[in-house]
Design a protein around this motif. Structure first.
Motif, short mmCIF file in Angstrom:
data_model
loop_
_atom_site.label_atom_id
_atom_site.label_comp_id
_atom_site.label_asym_id
_atom_site.label_seq_id
_atom_site.Cartn_x
_atom_site.Cartn_y
_atom_site.Cartn_z
N GLN A 78 11.33 22.88 -34.47
CA GLN A 78 11.48 22.69 -32.99
C GLN A 78 11.01 21.42 -32.50
O GLN A 78 11.69 20.62 -31.70
N ALA A 79 9.94 21.12 -32.83
CA ALA A 79 9.12 20.03 -32.39
C ALA A 79 9.68 18.89 -32.93
O ALA A 79 10.14 17.90 -32.04
N ARG A 80 10.38 18.83 -33.98
CA ARG A 80 11.06 17.69 -34.45
C ARG A 80 12.42 17.39 -33.58
O ARG A 80 12.67 16.30 -33.19
N SER A 81 12.94 18.52 -33.38
CA SER A 81 14.25 18.42 -32.54
C SER A 81 13.94 17.92 -31.16
O SER A 81 14.50 17.12 -30.67
N TYR A 82 12.91 18.49 -30.50
CA TYR A 82 12.57 18.17 -29.25
C TYR A 82 11.93 16.67 -29.26
O TYR A 82 12.43 16.17 -28.36
N LEU A 83 11.45 15.97 -30.20
CA LEU A 83 11.17 14.81 -30.13
C LEU A 83 12.31 13.68 -30.66
O LEU A 83 12.36 12.65 -29.64
N LEU A 84 13.32 14.44 -31.10
CA LEU A 84 14.52 13.32 -31.38
C LEU A 84 15.43 13.59 -29.99
O LEU A 84 15.71 12.24 -29.63
N VAL A 85 15.44 14.65 -29.19
CA VAL A 85 16.11 14.70 -27.87
C VAL A 85 15.17 13.69 -27.07
O VAL A 85 15.90 12.96 -26.02
N LEU A 86 13.86 13.58 -27.12
CA LEU A 86 13.09 12.80 -26.18
C LEU A 86 13.39 11.32 -26.36
O LEU A 86 13.61 10.71 -25.35
N ALA A 87 13.39 11.05 -27.82
CA ALA A 87 13.90 9.60 -28.02
C ALA A 87 14.92 9.21 -27.60
O ALA A 87 15.41 7.97 -27.24
N ILE A 88 16.08 9.93 -27.83
CA ILE A 88 17.45 9.62 -27.34
C ILE A 88 17.55 9.68 -25.89
O ILE A 88 18.23 8.89 -25.15
N GLY A 193 4.48 12.13 -18.13
CA GLY A 193 4.92 13.26 -18.48
C GLY A 193 5.39 13.23 -20.05
O GLY A 193 5.12 14.20 -20.78
N SER A 194 6.28 12.08 -20.09
CA SER A 194 6.86 11.78 -21.72
C SER A 194 5.81 11.66 -22.38
O SER A 194 5.91 12.17 -23.85
N SER A 195 4.71 11.10 -22.37
CA SER A 195 3.60 10.73 -23.25
C SER A 195 2.93 12.26 -23.70
O SER A 195 2.66 12.24 -24.65
N MET A 196 2.85 12.94 -22.59
CA MET A 196 1.98 14.16 -22.97
C MET A 196 3.12 14.87 -23.88
O MET A 196 2.56 15.62 -24.79
N GLN A 197 4.39 15.24 -23.49
CA GLN A 197 5.30 15.69 -24.30
C GLN A 197 5.23 15.35 -25.84
O GLN A 197 5.59 16.11 -26.74
N ALA A 198 5.43 13.82 -25.95
CA ALA A 198 5.45 13.22 -27.49
C ALA A 198 4.21 13.80 -28.20
O ALA A 198 4.28 14.22 -29.23
N LEU A 199 3.02 13.77 -27.45
CA LEU A 199 1.64 14.32 -27.93
C LEU A 199 1.77 15.66 -28.47
O LEU A 199 1.35 16.20 -29.42
N ARG A 200 2.18 16.41 -27.37
CA ARG A 200 2.35 17.83 -27.50
C ARG A 200 3.59 18.24 -28.84
O ARG A 200 3.08 19.20 -29.43
N TYR A 201 4.52 17.71 -28.87
CA TYR A 201 5.56 17.92 -30.04
C TYR A 201 4.82 17.37 -31.48
O TYR A 201 5.18 18.02 -32.24
N GLY A 202 4.25 16.19 -31.30
CA GLY A 202 3.67 15.60 -32.38
C GLY A 202 2.59 16.47 -33.05
O GLY A 202 2.58 16.57 -34.23
N GLU A 203 1.76 17.11 -32.21
CA GLU A 203 0.77 18.04 -32.52
C GLU A 203 1.31 19.15 -33.12
O GLU A 203 0.83 19.71 -34.24
N ALA A 204 2.51 19.62 -32.71
CA ALA A 204 3.10 20.94 -33.31
C ALA A 204 3.80 20.64 -34.77
O ALA A 204 4.00 21.53 -35.50
N LEU A 205 3.82 19.36 -35.34
CA LEU A 205 4.64 19.02 -36.48
C LEU A 205 3.60 19.49 -37.60
O LEU A 205 2.33 19.40 -37.45
#
Length: 294
Positions: A78-88, A193-205
């Motif tokens: 899930q975290a990987r998919s969210y990171l990809l969506v965030l990047a796109i 907000g997006s930096s917090m999201q990137a850290l949150r999703y990255g931490e879940a990997l």
């Protein structure tokens, strides 16, 4: 709940009698009596609210550092998919609003009877506003979730190119200056907000790959800039009779990114401590903060 090394938990309990909230150190067995079950290693302290009424005890648990959803609830997939969506999403946002900045001053100079300094001020207002709200947002938006910051901030990225294109018809300098300041607020909010999201999703990997989260975020940004400048430049070349079209196109591309941000999982509200001038000054005295600010 926050799992301590010795298996005890810190719970914040508030009753409906109107009494002030108190902190209790509760063991796992004591929590079980309340119908609550602690989860080890589930992150920073969060609130447990116990409400008595009607012979029953209702409990609501907030599971995240930002409140709501905790990182551990996200699987690596899930975290990987969210990171990809965030990047796109950032690819679309910066292929639109980011790239159109290259064409703002030439457009204003060519089609509006303004002094050159006026046109420059409209674009400068964006970065002045963003600089100020980097700090001011701590007080203004301190209780917002990372996703709310990112989504609402990205909406201002749609607003600015619309405002630039509309200026072709309105000829209003104050209106565009105001839109620039609003975009400055939105830029500060979205990047926070997006930096917090990137850290949150990255931490879940697996392996807590925080660098991957930041890398994907900035890769989407830079690729968006590259694509956007080329696409908007081609449109600008082929629409000399309607020079506002590239800006409305940029707004459309940015709106796609905003819609993608809506699909991301939101952390709940995080209530921060009130920001005072004293705490701000104390923070700026730290060497790391001074270095980063410079």
């Amino acid at each position: 709940f926050h799992s301590a090394w010795h298996g005890s938990f810190l719970a914040k309990v508030s009753c409906d009698s109107g009494s002030s909230q108190r902190l209790y150190g509760l063991q796992s067995s004591e929590l079980s009596k309340l119908g609550l079950h602690g989860q080890p290693n589930c992150g920073p302290p969060v609130e447990t609210r116990v409400i008595s009424g009607g012979g029953r005890t209702l409990t609501s648990l907030l599971y995240c550092a930002f409140g709501g959803h905790h990182v551990s609830q996200l699987s690596p997939v899930q975290a990987r998919s969210y990171l990809l969506v965030l990047a796109i999403a950032f690819l679309f946002i910066f292929s639109g609003a980011g790239a159109q900045q290259q064409f703002v001053l030439p457009f204003l100079h060519a089609h509006l009877p303004w002094p050159e300094t006026w046109a420059a001020l409209c674009l400068a207002a964006v970065y002045v506003g963003e600089m100020l709200f980097r700090v001011a947002n701590l007080a203004v938006c301190g209780g917002w979730s990372d996703n709310r910051l990112a989504v609402l901030g990205s909406m201002t990225y749609v607003l600015f190119p619309v405002g630039v294109g509309a200026t072709y018809f309105t000829k209003s300098f104050p209106l565009l200056l105001l839109v620039g300041l609003v975009w400055g607020w939105g830029g500060a909010a979205m990047w926070t907000g997006s930096s917090m999201q990137a850290l949150r999703y990255g931490e879940a990997l697996k392996g807590q790959r925080l660098g991957l989260g930041a890398g994907l975020l900035y890769s989407g940004t830079d690729i968006g800039f590259l694509i956007g400048v080329i696409v908007l430049g081609i449109i600008r070349t082929h629409t000399p009779q309607a020079p506002y079209i590239p800006f409305f196109t940029a707004a459309g591309l940015t709106a796609v990114g905003t819609l993608l941000l809506f699909t991301l999982r939101s952390g709940a509200e995080r209530v921060t401590e009130p920001v005072t001038w004293e705490t701000f000054v104390q923070t700026t005295r730290r060497m790391k903060v001074r270095t980063a600010s410079f």
